[in-house]
Design a protein around this motif. Structure first.
Motif, mmCIF file in Angstrom:
data_model
loop_
_atom_site.group_PDB
_atom_site.id
_atom_site.type_symbol
_atom_site.label_atom_id
_atom_site.label_comp_id
_atom_site.label_asym_id
_atom_site.label_seq_id
_atom_site.Cartn_x
_atom_site.Cartn_y
_atom_site.Cartn_z
ATOM 1 N N ASP A 1 6.120 13.627 3.169
ATOM 2 C CA ASP A 1 4.939 14.056 2.418
ATOM 3 C C ASP A 1 5.138 13.943 0.913
ATOM 4 O O ASP A 1 4.199 13.659 0.172
ATOM 5 N N LYS A 2 6.377 14.131 0.442
ATOM 6 C CA LYS A 2 6.593 14.076 -1.004
ATOM 7 C C LYS A 2 6.498 12.641 -1.533
ATOM 8 O O LYS A 2 6.322 12.416 -2.707
ATOM 9 N N GLU B 1 4.842 20.670 -4.273
ATOM 10 C CA GLU B 1 5.965 19.833 -4.707
ATOM 11 C C GLU B 1 6.247 20.012 -6.192
ATOM 12 O O GLU B 1 7.311 19.692 -6.661
ATOM 13 N N LEU C 1 0.837 -1.200 0.000
ATOM 14 C CA LEU C 1 0.000 0.000 0.000
ATOM 15 C C LEU C 1 0.870 1.247 0.000
ATOM 16 O O LEU C 1 2.067 1.197 0.280
ATOM 17 N N ILE D 1 -5.006 14.734 -2.445
ATOM 18 C CA ILE D 1 -4.042 15.475 -1.635
ATOM 19 C C ILE D 1 -3.399 16.549 -2.485
ATOM 20 O O ILE D 1 -3.304 16.435 -3.703
ATOM 21 N N ARG E 1 -5.094 -7.817 5.216
ATOM 22 C CA ARG E 1 -4.474 -8.712 4.246
ATOM 23 C C ARG E 1 -2.947 -8.562 4.244
ATOM 24 O O ARG E 1 -2.215 -9.522 4.195
ATOM 25 N N GLU E 2 -2.509 -7.299 4.329
ATOM 26 C CA GLU E 2 -1.077 -7.049 4.219
ATOM 27 C C GLU E 2 -0.313 -7.543 5.436
ATOM 28 O O GLU E 2 0.760 -8.122 5.306
ATOM 29 N N ARG F 1 -5.403 3.262 -4.814
ATOM 30 C CA ARG F 1 -6.440 4.264 -4.606
ATOM 31 C C ARG F 1 -5.858 5.662 -4.811
ATOM 32 O O ARG F 1 -4.673 5.880 -4.595
ATOM 33 N N ARG G 1 -10.208 0.066 3.387
ATOM 34 C CA ARG G 1 -8.786 0.121 3.751
ATOM 35 C C ARG G 1 -8.473 -0.864 4.860
ATOM 36 O O ARG G 1 -7.449 -1.548 4.830
ATOM 37 N N TYR H 1 -5.460 -3.606 5.106
ATOM 38 C CA TYR H 1 -4.429 -3.655 6.152
ATOM 39 C C TYR H 1 -4.347 -5.064 6.715
ATOM 40 O O TYR H 1 -3.277 -5.611 6.949
ATOM 41 N N ALA I 1 4.220 10.517 -0.529
ATOM 42 C CA ALA I 1 2.914 10.002 -0.095
ATOM 43 C C ALA I 1 2.306 8.979 -1.043
ATOM 44 O O ALA I 1 1.670 8.033 -0.603
ATOM 45 N N ASP I 2 2.515 9.165 -2.358
ATOM 46 C CA ASP I 2 1.874 8.273 -3.321
ATOM 47 C C ASP I 2 2.666 6.998 -3.595
ATOM 48 O O ASP I 2 2.167 6.081 -4.236
ATOM 49 N N LEU I 3 3.904 6.951 -3.133
ATOM 50 C CA LEU I 3 4.732 5.777 -3.429
ATOM 51 C C LEU I 3 4.269 4.579 -2.614
ATOM 52 O O LEU I 3 3.682 4.722 -1.546
ATOM 53 N N LEU J 1 0.884 7.051 2.065
ATOM 54 C CA LEU J 1 -0.259 7.744 2.655
ATOM 55 C C LEU J 1 -1.217 6.762 3.322
ATOM 56 O O LEU J 1 -1.702 6.997 4.441
ATOM 57 N N GLU J 2 -1.483 5.662 2.661
ATOM 58 C CA GLU J 2 -2.422 4.691 3.243
ATOM 59 C C GLU J 2 -1.861 4.046 4.505
ATOM 60 O O GLU J 2 -2.611 3.700 5.411
ATOM 61 N N ASN K 1 3.795 12.180 -8.593
ATOM 62 C CA ASN K 1 4.349 10.852 -8.820
ATOM 63 C C ASN K 1 3.690 10.210 -10.044
ATOM 64 O O ASN K 1 2.478 10.156 -10.138
ATOM 65 N N TYR L 1 -6.097 9.671 -3.736
ATOM 66 C CA TYR L 1 -6.605 10.540 -2.678
ATOM 67 C C TYR L 1 -6.431 11.990 -3.101
ATOM 68 O O TYR L 1 -5.440 12.338 -3.739
ATOM 69 N N HIS M 1 -0.673 18.449 -4.120
ATOM 70 C CA HIS M 1 0.717 18.274 -4.501
ATOM 71 C C HIS M 1 1.325 19.574 -4.995
ATOM 72 O O HIS M 1 2.449 19.569 -5.463
#
Lengths: 301, 255, 322
Positions: free
Chosen positions: B142-143, C317, B93, C312, C192-193, C308, C186, C190, B145-147, B96-97, C321, C310, C314
């Protein structure tokens, strides 16, 4: 009393067969943490190959009843063992690093493949073993009649299990198998050829399963291409009951399941026989979540 | 009154007594270090506090309430959060998650809210997202977050574990070897981070093998060996304590 | 991001349009195949909550499907309650059944859970065959289930069932998609992981395991009602282990934890054997090989779940990504 005794001996014989099949599940699981759903069909294959070899070579006519059956059993074990290795190469080896559920689907696919391949080769109807291979002797134990066949099945199962247990516990190769079961990476670092161990496990397990198939053919006289599913499921249940990955556990689970079924069918209800077996399994797992002889692993944090 | 009190805590595994009659107090706003040789039972103490194990005897009192035997998630919701010695992130995941996981125990929406995205559910999600991002920013993640969490460096994975613990809004934060696998710069930054966490009013209890870090950041140390508490006091005192020196020299190998 | 619609949405749009227009250009045989696919989409999505999202090993989902189908069939034939009105009753029965049986075994580790779910599936099937409580009709099952009536219109032809089933699919997809994008969804992931880490982050893992099972079972129960209405007769063999294997396989093949994956999986699992018709007897043989080959060449399934998104910020920055 005699009725009880008949159920007991029948339960022990069937339990011995379950135990032999269960060993195949438990050995593969021990090393690879994989449930080999095709194992039950390898058992069926043993039964069918036994019939083919018997019909084409007529071993029992040349070598006598017992000599013939022993040679037959060794041939079947060798053949099914090789099929086991091929199965691993084709369906499981490419998935060693994959998520476990993918390997499960591959195993289910292999099971469907074997079942239908057997059906295509031998047809969908029941096939019958010749009736005169082994003498239908009934011997007396403490004044109770017991078919010799039952005693033979139990004796041969116990002999094979004892042999396996000796091999696993006392030989160098057996130690390598146990080491690979505990930690594959560490075993590799210790110079153990893990690939060879896996190959061996995929030979021994199916070989024992094939022998069990032959026994069923000789005991009941009739075989069908779908029987591997019921026997496989029962044996898997037995392996889990005893604690999967644990070899004495598989033996204990097999014998126990055979007895539960025999007595359940006799004293409770024949129609509910299979349900009783599963119900007992569920109760055992509620009380002992890792089976009767399974390790109680505290979840590592 | 102490924030966390361990009273005669004992935990046995079969014949082995991993934690033997250990008692100590942690007060609000302190940074306390739990140290000892490998295998002394430090992580077992943490696992007892967080409810992963149940003690055989003794009590654990958090904020005046006994928490011994409570399930882990309840203990977390009462205000104790932890990180793990071996990193246990939700690897597949996103960063962020992983941070959002901690928000879970402060949220309320269930199946219905999830299916119908009710106004309350939406508000709650927005707040959770803000909190998670705020904590990721606090830890400098924070940078990323998506990774995916497994794409982070080892040191950043440790920080993400802290972020996940912080989003539970804890009063007590338990860190199990936070500097494990970190290089020198990262460890130095960690010292600053732990102080900043305390400045936010969060009490910190940590296990650490890096003695430099422990001596620098902790105000109080508790030393255990073979499951038994052998010393407790300020770092300077502990350094001079003959029993502690013996315990460390006697078993020191690769530390 | 905004103003650019990902290409896959066009694909989804075209496919949906094709599906909606299916009754115009397919004959009854293929419409019926399509209806079966729809039923398996619902079943697959319900099992996906348990297997795909929560990582719980369930090879006995057919038991819940059967509970729903039998609840509806029994109440309909005995008390003549319109079958569609029984959907909530079926969901409730299957859900409560799951709650009762899964609760004591929820702490079992993966493979132990697997055999227990297989066992539960078998026990249910055997109980149905043995005419438990004298209400299941034994091995022959129950017949004479009445046709569903919706807004005064009797549903009986394949094209009419097409709408009933696929609208149900659409509702399921919508609700389950929303559920994925929520605290509940979610939490399952969690679990599952890493179960220990999930519990340590404050998530009541036992509750969520149970919730996944109960919700999945309830949904399968609803699918059972529709199945009973469609077939008008049900029998224990329609809910055997093979059914559970099909549901399990379509999820893993399509993409565990992914709604588009499960839909695609249902098309493949139900559709492929239809296409293999020319192989006749060897059909299932080819099917077995296909299962193995698919797993080897697409281990994670054909359409694995997408991360997913979200909302947020960016902005500061500068780069997002990729």
């Amino acid at each position: 009393m005699e009725f009880f005794f008949q159920q007991l001996t029948n339960g022990l014989a069937v339990g011995g067969i379950y135990a032999l099949i269960a060993l195949g599940y438990t050995m593969v699981y021990g090393v690879l943490k994989l449930i080999n759903f095709a194992h039950g069909d390898l058992f069926t294959m043993g039964a069918y190959l036994g019939l083919t070899v018997l019909a084409s070579l007529g071993l029992h006519q040349h070598l006598g009843a017992f000599g013939g059956v022993v040679v037959l059993a060794l041939m079947i074990m060798g053949l099914v063992g090789v099929v086991g290795i091929l199965l691993d190469r084709a369906a499981y080896k490419p998935l060693r690093e994959s998520p476990r559920l993918s390997a499960v689907v591959s195993a289910l696919g292999a099971s469907i493949f074997f079942q239908n391949a057997l059906m295509l080769v031998y047809g969908a109807r029941y096939q019958y073993y010749p009736k005169d291979i082994l003498p239908k002797t009934v011997i007396n134990i403490l004044g109770m009649p017991v078919p010799l066949m039952r005693i033979l099945i139990l004796a041969v199962s116990i002999l094979m299990m004892a042999g396996l247990q000796f091999f696993i516990q006392k030989t160098k190769t057996g130690t390598a198998i146990r080491a690979a079961a505990i930690d594959q990476a560490a075993a590799r670092l210790m110079g153990i050829n893990v690939d060879r161990v896996i190959m061996l496990v995929f030979f021994i397990g199916p070989a024992l399963g094939g022998a069990a198939g032959l026994m069923v053919g000789l005991y009941y006289g009739q075989i069908n291409f779908t029987m591997g599913w019921v026997y496989g499921l029962k044996a898997f249940t037995a392996a889990i009951m005893g604690g999967i990955g644990n070899i004495p556990g598989a033996m204990l689970g097999g014998i126990l399941l055979g007895l539960i079924e025999a007595f359940g069918a006799a004293y409770i209800s024949l129609a509910w026989k299979d349900a009783i077996a599963f119900l007992v399994l569920i109760v055992i797992l509620i009380v002992r979540p890792t089976g009767l002889l399974g390790e109680r692993v505290a979840s590592k944090v | 009154m102490s924030l966390l009190r361990l009273q005669n805590l004992t935990k046995k595994f079969g014949g082995l007594t991993a934690v033997d009659d250990v008692s100590f107090d942690t007060y609000q706003g302190e940074i306390v270090g739990l140290i000892g040789p490998n295998g002394a039972g430090k992580t077992t103490v943490f696992n007892l506090i967080t409810g992963n194990y149940k003690p055989n005897s003794g009590d654990i009192v958090f904020d005046g309430r006994s928490i011994a035997g409570m399930p882990t998630h309840t203990i977390v919701s009462l205000g104790i959060a932890r990180t793990f010695q071996t990193i246990r992130l939700f690897q597949q995941l996103s960063v962020l998650e992983n941070a959002l996981a901690g928000c879970h125990c402060r949220m309320h929406s269930g199946i219905f809210g999830g299916m119908f995205h009710t106004p309350a559910q939406k508000r709650e999600e927005r707040e959770a997202l803000e909190l998670a991002m705020a904590e990721l920013t606090f830890l400098g993640l924070d940078k990323q977050a998506d990774l995916a969490a497994n794409s982070l460096s080892y040191g950043n994975q440790r920080l993400l574990e802290i972020a996940r613990a912080l989003t539970t809004k804890p009063r007590l934060l338990i860190l199990d070897e936070p500097a494990g696998g970190m290089n020198e710069q990262e460890t130095a930054a960690l010292v600053q981070l732990i102080r900043k966490i305390r400045e936010r009013g969060i009490t910190v209890l940590l296990i650490e093998h890096d003695m430099g870090l422990v001596m620098e950041v902790c105000e109080k140390l508790v030393v255990i060996e073979y499951g038994i508490k052998i010393a407790e006091g300020a770092p300077a005192e502990i350094k001079e304590n003959p029993r502690v020196i013996e315990a460390y020299l006697g078993t020191q190998d690769d530390e | 991001m905004i103003g650019r619609i990902p290409k896959r949405f066009f694909v989804y749009g075209v496919l949906t349009a094709l599906l909606v227009s299916a009754p115009l250009h397919l004959n009854n045989y293929w419409l019926d195949v399509l209806n079966n696919v729809g039923l398996y989409v619902i079943l697959g999505l319900s099992l996906n909550l348990i297997v795909g999202h929560s990582g719980l090993f369930n090879l006995g989902h057919a038991a819940f499907y059967a509970m729903g189908a039998y609840t509806a069939a029994i109440l309909n034939t005995l008390f003549h309650i319109p079958i569609l009105m029984l959907i909530p009753a079926s969901a409730l029965t299957a859900g409560i059944f799951a709650l009762i049986i899964v609760r004591p075994i929820i702490h079992l580790r993966g493979d132990y859970l697997c055999i227990v779910t297989i066992g539960v599936g078998e026990i249910v099937r055997i109980a149905l065959i043995n005419d438990i409580f004298g209400i299941t009709g034994g091995a022959n099952g129950i017949f004479g289930i009445s046709r569903p009536i919706l807004f005064g219109m009797k549903i009986s032809k394949p094209d009419e069932f097409f709408w009933l089933i696929w609208i149900f699919v659409a509702i399921t997809v919508f609700l389950f998609y929303r559920l994925e994008q929520s605290r509940f969804g979610r939490a399952l992931n969690y679990l599952r992981e890493d179960e220990v880490a999930a519990e340590g982050s404050g998530i009541n893992t036992a509750y969520y395991k149970l919730a996944a099972f109960v919700l999945g079972a309830a949904w399968a129960g609803m699918a059972g009602t529709i199945y009973a209405a469609k077939m008008m007769t049900i029998a224990p063999e329609s809910f055997n282990f093979w059914e559970s294997v099909l549901m399990f396989t379509l999820i893993i093949m399509g993409g565990s934890g992914s709604i588009p994956g499960v839909i695609l999986g249902a098309f493949l699992i139900i559709g492929l054997p239809e296409l293999f018709r020319e192989f006749k007897d060897a059909r299932m043989l080819v099917f077995g090989i296909a299962m193995v080959a698919m797993m080897i060449f697409r281990t994670g399934g054909i359409l694995p779940p997408r991360p997913r998104k979200y909302p947020i910020d960016h902005a500061q920055e500068g780069s997002v990504n990729p």
